[in-house]
Scaffold this motif. Structure first.
Motif, PDB file in Angstrom:
ATOM      1  N   LEU A  42       0.833  -1.201   0.000  1.00  0.00           N
ATOM      2  CA  LEU A  42       0.000   0.000   0.000  1.00  0.00           C
ATOM      3  C   LEU A  42       0.873   1.258   0.000  1.00  0.00           C
ATOM      4  O   LEU A  42       0.563   2.228  -0.701  1.00  0.00           O
ATOM      5  N   ASN A  43       1.976   1.229   0.732  1.00  0.00           N
ATOM      6  CA  ASN A  43       2.922   2.353   0.695  1.00  0.00           C
ATOM      7  C   ASN A  43       3.507   2.526  -0.701  1.00  0.00           C
ATOM      8  O   ASN A  43       3.644   3.656  -1.186  1.00  0.00           O
ATOM      9  N   LEU A  44       3.863   1.429  -1.357  1.00  0.00           N
ATOM     10  CA  LEU A  44       4.378   1.505  -2.731  1.00  0.00           C
ATOM     11  C   LEU A  44       3.331   2.048  -3.689  1.00  0.00           C
ATOM     12  O   LEU A  44       3.646   2.843  -4.585  1.00  0.00           O
ATOM     13  N   ALA A  45       2.092   1.628  -3.511  1.00  0.00           N
ATOM     14  CA  ALA A  45       1.016   2.109  -4.378  1.00  0.00           C
ATOM     15  C   ALA A  45       0.813   3.612  -4.208  1.00  0.00           C
ATOM     16  O   ALA A  45       0.569   4.324  -5.188  1.00  0.00           O
ATOM     17  N   ASP A  90       3.777   5.405  -5.937  1.00  0.00           N
ATOM     18  CA  ASP A  90       3.709   5.352  -7.402  1.00  0.00           C
ATOM     19  C   ASP A  90       2.372   5.822  -7.960  1.00  0.00           C
ATOM     20  O   ASP A  90       2.105   5.657  -9.145  1.00  0.00           O
ATOM     21  N   TYR A  91       1.527   6.368  -7.103  1.00  0.00           N
ATOM     22  CA  TYR A  91       0.202   6.831  -7.523  1.00  0.00           C
ATOM     23  C   TYR A  91       0.354   7.885  -8.600  1.00  0.00           C
ATOM     24  O   TYR A  91       1.201   8.768  -8.521  1.00  0.00           O
ATOM     25  N   ASN A  92      -0.477   7.795  -9.638  1.00  0.00           N
ATOM     26  CA  ASN A  92      -0.413   8.791 -10.706  1.00  0.00           C
ATOM     27  C   ASN A  92      -1.789   9.053 -11.301  1.00  0.00           C
ATOM     28  O   ASN A  92      -2.760   8.395 -10.979  1.00  0.00           O
ATOM     29  N   VAL A  93      -1.819  10.010 -12.189  1.00  0.00           N
ATOM     30  CA  VAL A  93      -3.080  10.448 -12.792  1.00  0.00           C
ATOM     31  C   VAL A  93      -3.513   9.525 -13.915  1.00  0.00           C
ATOM     32  O   VAL A  93      -4.682   9.478 -14.280  1.00  0.00           O
ATOM     33  N   THR A  94      -2.605   8.736 -14.467  1.00  0.00           N
ATOM     34  CA  THR A  94      -2.938   7.910 -15.635  1.00  0.00           C
ATOM     35  C   THR A  94      -3.851   6.741 -15.292  1.00  0.00           C
ATOM     36  O   THR A  94      -4.240   5.990 -16.166  1.00  0.00           O
ATOM     37  N   ALA A  95      -4.158   6.587 -14.020  1.00  0.00           N
ATOM     38  CA  ALA A  95      -5.115   5.577 -13.557  1.00  0.00           C
ATOM     39  C   ALA A  95      -4.692   4.159 -13.937  1.00  0.00           C
ATOM     40  O   ALA A  95      -5.411   3.449 -14.612  1.00  0.00           O
ATOM     41  N   ASP A  96      -3.498   3.774 -13.499  1.00  0.00           N
ATOM     42  CA  ASP A  96      -3.105   2.374 -13.667  1.00  0.00           C
ATOM     43  C   ASP A  96      -3.844   1.529 -12.626  1.00  0.00           C
ATOM     44  O   ASP A  96      -4.607   2.035 -11.823  1.00  0.00           O
ATOM     45  N   ARG A  97      -3.614   0.221 -12.635  1.00  0.00           N
ATOM     46  CA  ARG A  97      -4.351  -0.690 -11.749  1.00  0.00           C
ATOM     47  C   ARG A  97      -4.138  -0.377 -10.274  1.00  0.00           C
ATOM     48  O   ARG A  97      -5.065  -0.407  -9.482  1.00  0.00           O
ATOM     49  N   HIS A  98      -2.894  -0.062  -9.909  1.00  0.00           N
ATOM     50  CA  HIS A  98      -2.602   0.222  -8.502  1.00  0.00           C
ATOM     51  C   HIS A  98      -3.279   1.514  -8.042  1.00  0.00           C
ATOM     52  O   HIS A  98      -3.797   1.583  -6.930  1.00  0.00           O
ATOM     53  N   SER A  99      -3.259   2.522  -8.892  1.00  0.00           N
ATOM     54  CA  SER A  99      -3.901   3.788  -8.542  1.00  0.00           C
ATOM     55  C   SER A  99      -5.407   3.620  -8.417  1.00  0.00           C
ATOM     56  O   SER A  99      -6.028   4.171  -7.508  1.00  0.00           O
ATOM     57  N   GLU A 100      -5.994   2.836  -9.312  1.00  0.00           N
ATOM     58  CA  GLU A 100      -7.434   2.574  -9.227  1.00  0.00           C
ATOM     59  C   GLU A 100      -7.768   1.800  -7.954  1.00  0.00           C
ATOM     60  O   GLU A 100      -8.791   2.058  -7.317  1.00  0.00           O
ATOM     61  N   ALA A 101      -6.899   0.860  -7.569  1.00  0.00           N
ATOM     62  CA  ALA A 101      -7.128   0.086  -6.341  1.00  0.00           C
ATOM     63  C   ALA A 101      -7.080   1.000  -5.117  1.00  0.00           C
ATOM     64  O   ALA A 101      -7.919   0.879  -4.215  1.00  0.00           O
ATOM     65  N   ASP A 161      -7.699   4.230  -5.059  1.00  0.00           N
ATOM     66  CA  ASP A 161      -8.910   5.057  -5.085  1.00  0.00           C
ATOM     67  C   ASP A 161     -10.134   4.277  -4.608  1.00  0.00           C
ATOM     68  O   ASP A 161     -10.946   4.790  -3.842  1.00  0.00           O
ATOM     69  N   THR A 162     -10.259   3.046  -5.042  1.00  0.00           N
ATOM     70  CA  THR A 162     -11.402   2.222  -4.645  1.00  0.00           C
ATOM     71  C   THR A 162     -11.399   1.964  -3.144  1.00  0.00           C
ATOM     72  O   THR A 162     -12.441   2.072  -2.490  1.00  0.00           O
ATOM     73  N   ILE A 163     -10.245   1.633  -2.605  1.00  0.00           N
ATOM     74  CA  ILE A 163     -10.148   1.393  -1.158  1.00  0.00           C
ATOM     75  C   ILE A 163     -10.513   2.659  -0.395  1.00  0.00           C
ATOM     76  O   ILE A 163     -11.281   2.622   0.571  1.00  0.00           O
ATOM     77  N   GLN A 164      -9.985   3.799  -0.818  1.00  0.00           N
ATOM     78  CA  GLN A 164     -10.228   5.057  -0.103  1.00  0.00           C
ATOM     79  C   GLN A 164     -11.697   5.467  -0.176  1.00  0.00           C
ATOM     80  O   GLN A 164     -12.267   5.921   0.813  1.00  0.00           O
ATOM     81  N   ARG A 165     -12.317   5.281  -1.350  1.00  0.00           N
ATOM     82  CA  ARG A 165     -13.735   5.642  -1.483  1.00  0.00           C
ATOM     83  C   ARG A 165     -14.628   4.695  -0.682  1.00  0.00           C
ATOM     84  O   ARG A 165     -15.556   5.124  -0.008  1.00  0.00           O
ATOM     85  N   GLU A 200       1.632  13.458   1.804  1.00  0.00           N
ATOM     86  CA  GLU A 200       2.592  14.564   1.735  1.00  0.00           C
ATOM     87  C   GLU A 200       3.959  14.101   1.225  1.00  0.00           C
ATOM     88  O   GLU A 200       4.687  14.866   0.606  1.00  0.00           O
ATOM     89  N   ARG A 201       4.284  12.831   1.446  1.00  0.00           N
ATOM     90  CA  ARG A 201       5.584  12.292   1.037  1.00  0.00           C
ATOM     91  C   ARG A 201       5.585  11.732  -0.389  1.00  0.00           C
ATOM     92  O   ARG A 201       6.551  11.121  -0.800  1.00  0.00           O
ATOM     93  N   THR A 202       4.522  11.947  -1.133  1.00  0.00           N
ATOM     94  CA  THR A 202       4.438  11.400  -2.493  1.00  0.00           C
ATOM     95  C   THR A 202       4.677  12.481  -3.534  1.00  0.00           C
ATOM     96  O   THR A 202       4.488  13.675  -3.279  1.00  0.00           O
ATOM     97  N   GLU A 203       5.068  12.039  -4.702  1.00  0.00           N
ATOM     98  CA  GLU A 203       5.277  12.961  -5.822  1.00  0.00           C
ATOM     99  C   GLU A 203       3.952  13.539  -6.300  1.00  0.00           C
ATOM    100  O   GLU A 203       3.865  14.693  -6.725  1.00  0.00           O
ATOM    101  N   TYR A 204       2.909  12.738  -6.217  1.00  0.00           N
ATOM    102  CA  TYR A 204       1.581  13.196  -6.632  1.00  0.00           C
ATOM    103  C   TYR A 204       1.142  14.403  -5.815  1.00  0.00           C
ATOM    104  O   TYR A 204       0.552  15.336  -6.346  1.00  0.00           O
ATOM    105  N   PHE A 205       1.447  14.409  -4.510  1.00  0.00           N
ATOM    106  CA  PHE A 205       1.044  15.514  -3.647  1.00  0.00           C
ATOM    107  C   PHE A 205       1.702  16.820  -4.089  1.00  0.00           C
ATOM    108  O   PHE A 205       1.059  17.870  -4.054  1.00  0.00           O
ATOM    109  N   THR A 206       2.966  16.777  -4.486  1.00  0.00           N
ATOM    110  CA  THR A 206       3.644  18.009  -4.912  1.00  0.00           C
ATOM    111  C   THR A 206       3.021  18.580  -6.175  1.00  0.00           C
ATOM    112  O   THR A 206       3.055  19.792  -6.382  1.00  0.00           O
TER     113      THR A 206
END
Length: 160
Positions: A34-37, A40-51, A53-57, A71-77
């Motif tokens: 989950l930390n790795l996901a 590596d979270y990104n806007v392109t909506a790969d499988r890990h990012s979708e997972a 999002d689904t867990i959080q929703r 805060e420690r992710t690249e996506y946050f910046t």
């Protein structure tokens, strides 16, 4: 037939024991994945990012331990906290999601790791009950197959 049922019974029994013995390693592995996901979270909506999002929703959570993990992710910046963390999609602006102090009021603050593991543990009694029921039916099948085999064997010698 009894041998086949016995083999299946032993496989299920070994799987249950292994799952019980290594449950802490499963939790640790899930947390690291989950930390790795998140990293590596990104806007392109790969499988890990979708997972993620689904867990959080679904569980109304954000991040691994809490929302500040983002805060420690690249996506946050680039974009701030993902919209899947928002309590209300209409009330979440991108400016709010880039500021942790403002985001605290607009997003779920609880982490997903605790919620996922507690949800899994709460369902384990149901899974254990169903597994126990199936194992009982398998044992009854093994006993009946052995009785049938014994009956057939005894009747063959009486016919001759």
């Amino acid at each position: 037939y009894a041998m086949l049922l016995s083999l299946i019974f032993l496989i299920v029994l070994v799987a249950a024991v292994v799952g019980f013995v290594f449950r802490h390693e499963i939790k640790t592995n899930f947390e690291s994945n989950l930390n790795l996901a998140l990293r590596d979270y990104n806007v392109t909506a790969d499988r890990h990012s979708e997972a993620v999002d689904t867990i959080q929703r679904t569980l109304h959570c954000c991040g691994v331990q809490n929302y500040s993990d983002w805060e420690r992710t690249e996506y946050f910046t680039q974009r701030g906290i993902p919209r899947s963390c928002c309590k209300s999609q209409d009330d979440c602006s991108e400016e709010d999601l880039k500021d942790l102090s403002k985001a605290k009021l607009k997003v779920f603050v609880d982490g997903c790791f605790f919620l996922v593991t507690s949800t899994m543990e709460s369902k384990m009694s149901v899974v254990a009950g169903i597994s126990f029921g199936i194992a009982c039916f398998q044992l009854i099948g093994i006993i009946l197959a052995c009785c049938l085999s014994q009956y057939i064997t005894n009747n063959q010698y009486e016919m001759v």
